[in-house]
Scaffold this active site. Structure first.
Site, PDB file in Angstrom:
ATOM      1  N   TYR A 279      28.314  12.109   6.839  1.00 65.48           N
ATOM      2  CA  TYR A 279      28.010  11.347   5.620  1.00 65.48           C
ATOM      3  C   TYR A 279      26.823  10.404   5.867  1.00 65.48           C
ATOM      4  CZ  TYR A 279      32.387  12.945   3.429  1.00 65.48           C
ATOM      5  OH  TYR A 279      33.401  13.694   2.880  1.00 65.48           O
TER       6      TYR A 279
ATOM      7  N   ALA B 191      34.128  15.138 -10.312  1.00 66.02           N
ATOM      8  CA  ALA B 191      33.108  16.193 -10.301  1.00 66.02           C
ATOM      9  C   ALA B 191      31.722  15.607 -10.041  1.00 66.02           C
ATOM     10  CB  ALA B 191      33.132  17.004 -11.591  1.00 66.02           C
TER      11      ALA B 191
END
Lengths: 300, 300, 300
Positions: A53, A213
């Site tokens: 990340y 999403a």
């Protein structure tokens, strides 16, 4: 905060705080410490991150904040991942984006995570992506070494097909305690490809990434997204709930498969919105109306 | 030659010699005997064929060569197949191409194979194709009779979906020792549809047919094939290896699933090229770069 | 009539009488009683229906006929279903077509079925459709209450994917004794998606709905349907059988998976046509020729 037991040594929050976009939050280490404590005060002590990340930088940034306050790490349940590598500023040695599921890489990545966090154990380590080239014996051997040395207490996978989950399970002596997968009102694959059935058969709870999403639920302007959004908001009217994110989280947390959504925000209000989902239990009709709006057709 | 144990009574070579195109080699029985001995001298003593190869003629042609030299068959591990029938010069009695997995046909086909080879046992008999009309009890009964009479020592399948593999397994008392499937740098289905996961979960090794994609790897001029070819050759540079076939075989043999490729050539140099693949072990990055070139996109 | 044992307490006919379109038969209760007795005289005593058939009216219509004759119900094996709801004259309380697999709904629906039939037990209750929102613990609890009270003797499912079948099985103490699925010469999915393999692995027999593809087999004028029809009729010549429905039923009953087709007609001749299928056993070549005509290509 509701707690869920995944193993003898692992209890996680029903809603998990995610660090995918931590670098976008532009916090100083002091600000990140403060924010982390705010989240913990709300009752969320499980943090989900990954070696990759922020271009291999989020773990260290979080660790820098943790190191400011002695004893903080022990109050947290830290989940991280390994197995993906790619060339970037922090990893100039790589030439291509690929997966490395070798024993050596898994161990090195976990050890670097420990150093990043300034801790001597990880609560849960996930293999980030299923690789068609994975050697399950190597992964299993890495797990054994990391477990025996006390460096990792639990193991799991992410984005795994059920066949690969079963395959790795058959090689490792440690139970895979979860499969972290993408689930949102706009991403229903796990309900259609057997992944959810498989996890429920095994009695396992999925962690869910991108429950909004990736923001598309808020910003998408396709007819499909509009339909899903209006269906969620219409259900919200019954519960006096107008927050779209709360309703989308409720879609996940209402499911009997005990989905553990990850809220990846740096804003405390967003975290609260997610947590308030636990106050709402969709009926069968409500849940399926969102499902139908998303697949764009009726059920047979 | 590296050997692999598939059962108490079955040891196979890591690279297997295939007779699919034996009739194209245009060898006299003496030439075929000589070639077979050349291959055996290289260390490959496992031969893969099928009743139907060459329009139901390859088995007999090979048997004619074997019969020239007493004791040769016992030095070989013979794999053949049954279950497909079609009309041709050697089988005028059939009207259509279809599968026959009846007890009677399996036994008759195996017995004819014995006669063709001039032997009294087959090392391994495979059901050639999964049939939607297969009666597993009939197949199982055929296996029992063939095993009890000593005519067939091991059983397996070819081109089977994992669901049908499990189904047949649940009916037969004999373990299915392999699943012979198509695998090549241009044919990656088994890595994507769960077949490879299933075999690895069961601890089984697949035999791989068409490892060069039927020659398309050499001759194909689509962008995809060009990309796969150049990726393989570029990896070869690191190992000082310029032979495309050697590199394609190395793609298969490097996989942790212990794939047993079949080299179906009548030229001794091609056999050597295949065998030299065992000297090369692709790294995770190299293997995945071929995979990515073949699927035409990056991994997530 | 051939009988098939599905559990200690459940024997069903090889051909089952279906009530899907019972309301279309336009029978008075006396006529329906007479017709039911005619069917029983032929040897078929298994009836398949569902709470929703005829807009939630078929069960009651059948029960009204049954009540005319004491002792008739005990001679029948009654299969019904629950789990789908939708708004209609008989169910004005619903707003949308959806699934309700809650404990409460399953129990209420089964109890209403008992009342409709005027009986105190169902031989077999099926969950009508797999729901992505099913809570297997609730379904299992409903099964337990219905079983313990003697109201339902056996449980099963309909239209289930094998992953969901396994999932529900893992939660309930009662075996799922069948999966009622669509099978016909024009609908071959179960042979291709692993459903049939799964049932055969478990040793279960599927009930087959729409064995004539809802009539399309007779009336369809696409080239595909024409090919399937002419293939069936051409096979029939060998057996001296010109009835298309008999041949289509024979396609189902010839399969080794012991498919139990449902004949959903109100005409006694149609029932006889279906039963006569049991006199014909397709060969491997014949069965596969129908399969090939339906998929529109040869087998590999």
């Amino acid at each position: 905060m509701e707690k869920v037991r995944l193993s003898d040594t692992l209890i996680m929050d029903r809603i998990i705080h995610g660090h995918w976009r931590l670098m976008d939050w532009k916090m100083t280490r002091e600000e990140l410490l403060h924010f982390t404590e705010e989240v913990m005060d709300l009752g969320i002590t499980t943090v989900d991150t990954a070696d990759i990340y922020g271009g291999f930088s989020c773990e260290e940034a979080f660790g820098d904040a943790l190191k400011l306050k002695k004893g903080l790490r022990e109050k947290l349940t830290i989940v991280t991942k390994c197995g993906i590598v790619f060339p970037c500023e922090n990893r100039p040695q790589y030439e291509t984006h690929h997966y490395d599921n070798s024993r050596k890489h898994i161990i090195q990545s976990a050890e670097r995570s420990l150093k990043n966090f300034g801790t001597d154990y990880l609560d849960l380590l996930l293999i980030h992506r299923p690789s068609p080239f994975m050697d399950p014996a190597e992964v299993s051997e890495a797990f054994r070494q990391l477990y025996d040395s006390g460096k990792v207490r639990n193991f799991g996978v992410s984005n795994y097909e059920s066949t690969k989950f079963e395959m790795l399970s058959s090689y490792t002596e440690y139970p895979l305690v979860t499969n972290q997968v993408e689930i949102s009102p706009l991403h229903l694959d796990v309900f259609q490809d057997g992944t959810m059935d498989h996890l429920m058969t095994r009695g396992l709870y999925p962690m869910a990434w991108s429950p909004m999403a990736g923001g598309e639920l808020f910003t998408g302007d396709s007819q499909r997204v509009k339909n899903v959004r209006s269906t969620l908001l219409s259900i919200g009217e019954k519960y006096g709930e107008t927050r779209l994110d709360t309703l989308a989280f409720a879609f996940l947390t209402s499911h009997p498969g005990k989905i553990l959504p990850i809220v990846g925000s740096g804003k405390i209000d967003r975290i609260k919105n997610a947590m308030d989902a636990l106050k709402i239990q969709f009926t069968q009709e409500e849940w399926l109306s969102v499902y139908k709006a998303s697949i764009g057709k009726n059920l047979p």
